[in-house]
Design an enzyme around this catalytic site. Sequence first.
Site, PDB file in Angstrom:
ATOM      1  N   THR A  47       6.403   8.460 -63.045  1.00  0.00           N
ATOM      2  CA  THR A  47       7.145   7.674 -61.951  1.00  0.00           C
ATOM      3  C   THR A  47       6.459   7.420 -60.681  1.00  0.00           C
ATOM      4  OG1 THR A  47       8.200   9.630 -61.066  1.00  0.00           O
ATOM      5  CG2 THR A  47       9.128   8.480 -63.203  1.00  0.00           C
ATOM      6  N   ASP A  48       7.143   6.914 -59.821  1.00  0.00           N
ATOM      7  CA  ASP A  48       6.736   6.859 -58.474  1.00  0.00           C
ATOM      8  C   ASP A  48       7.254   8.314 -57.937  1.00  0.00           C
ATOM      9  OD1 ASP A  48       5.528   6.212 -56.124  1.00  0.00           O
ATOM     10  OD2 ASP A  48       6.161   4.188 -56.007  1.00  0.00           O
ATOM     11  N   TRP A  49       6.905   8.495 -56.627  1.00  0.00           N
ATOM     12  CA  TRP A  49       6.962  10.031 -56.149  1.00  0.00           C
ATOM     13  C   TRP A  49       8.465  10.044 -55.812  1.00  0.00           C
ATOM     14  CZ3 TRP A  49       2.859   9.866 -58.407  1.00  0.00           C
ATOM     15  CH2 TRP A  49       1.904  10.789 -58.589  1.00  0.00           C
TER      16      TRP A  49
END
Length: 615
Positions: free
Chosen positions: A324-326
């Site tokens: 996932t993105d952060w």
Amino acid sequence: MTEASTALSADTTTIPDASAEASARPWLDASLPIEERVELLLAEMTLAEKAGLFFQTMITMGEDGELAEADPTFGLPSNREYVVDKRMTHFNLLGVAPTAGAIARWHNRLQELAASTRLGIPVTISTDPRHSFTENPGAAMLAGPFSQWPDSLGLAATRDAALVERFGDIARQEYTAVGIRVALHPQVDLATEPRWSRALQTFGEDAEVSGELGAAYIRGFQNGESFGPGAVSTMVKHFPGGGPQKDGEDPHFAYGREQVYPGDRFELHLKPFEAAFDAGVRQVMPYYGMPVGTEYEEVGFGFNKSVLTGLLRERYGFDGIVCTDWGLVNDAAIFGQPFPARAWGVEHLTPAERMIKILDAGADQFGGEACPELLLELVADGRVSEDRLDTSARRLLREKFALGLFEDRYVDAEAADAIVGSAQFRAEGDTAQRASITVLSNRAAAAAGETDAPVLPFARGVKLYVEGIASDVAAAYGEVVATPAEADIAVLRLQAPFEERATMFENFFHAGSLEFPDAVVAHVAEVAASVPTVVDVFLDRPAILGPIVESAHAVVGNWGASAAALLDVLSGVAPAQGRLPFDIPSSMAAVEASRPDVPFDTADPLFRFGHGLSL
């Protein structure tokens, strides 16, 4: 080179004997197939060791390559707490180090720390782009000791797939020299919303060009068809395309959470990803945004089972790592400011419930998170099964084995300084900078009255007035003077405009209006009234250039170029070769009326995609 010999050349610490380890740990037998080695290791892992694999977050290094203690500025724990207490083995290196050797020494010390744990699983170090001129801690780092190149938009301006693949190959050599084995890039989103702050790291507005260059980039980093110990694993982003942002706002922030498709072009944004899959990309990062008005669930893509499982896993058959993105799970603080989790569409869920939804969607790793204890609670409560952990753990371990980290986890710190930023690599980066510079307009200085020739190229030795260029650099091209009135030609460097937002972190993401402030337009006009004037604009977004073009005698665009590279092109030492990677809109009204998902949709653009003058 063996682990022990490499590490001892870099440090004086004692490294465990590799042959003794192999007899006690059968997964270290490199003659076995990777899938068998994965199963041997997985069978030995505790739940806590498995859970540690699922988290990849920022990490800092200590001074001169020492391990870092806790970092209160960024709210990060010590390196030891990450590796020993949390059993984490994937990290995104934050910050710019003074030398490559320092990064390599830190990397070796971190690997030694990992080797001291019960199973000795090596760490995998990743990074955002760090070969250009930009620094946004949410997107990219300054080059520091690495060779310096244009950002991806600048690579796109060269239209040269061979050059892009060569960049990837050079970056691969520099990354592996210091121990970085995962690139959190390329970014193949289509820059179809001119206001969007993330365009700079894309390959522009055209799906075909983005796919071709993105695939070349991946081949360079992943060592072509020879993915293995010498390669860097690439993580293409942001699936299924992050460009169609409502009003161009970025989904790092709640006001930018919606992605919209009024032109019904969702499928178009998948095209560059299809090229990445064909090129063998190993990892995928979904974006923060949530699709609105499509067939897909209206939740952020990291939570979106219809996208990650239905589209990515099933339609495209992707069996690599999905990270996932952060920061999708927990609220945090950035630069001292509260920063909510980017849990768009599922804000009402608890962190535990968000974690479950991400796993159910089909992701393998939680980017920007460091809470394996929460995942362990979910397993203990029966809300996540150990079999589900094993599914992702296999992918994550497989990548470590494929990269050769179990055979040779250390790097040669002395060699790193010779490889990273070598004279050859820097020269090739400089050449790429020159090739990307794009001349947009070039007219005669009628006020001079002596010639009808365009102002570019200018003759070496002229009297130069410069802004945004160091005098000592300009002095190699002419006599630097203090005022426009004294000059034969003026060269002004500008940043594309953006709106100031409320916090420091927001202002790293250039957003909002693309119009230059009146004061900037007036200043350019004032200088141009006095002397033939060249304006160079850092086009991290497609600025409204009309007022600048009207008064300046020449306008040039760049996406990361040194002053020397610029002046080489302006003076004719190097040819002008760059071509626009997007349209330059004629007005903000045209931008606001355009559809965010449709490329080349602003009415009557000032300059078209592909425009660029030769000198």
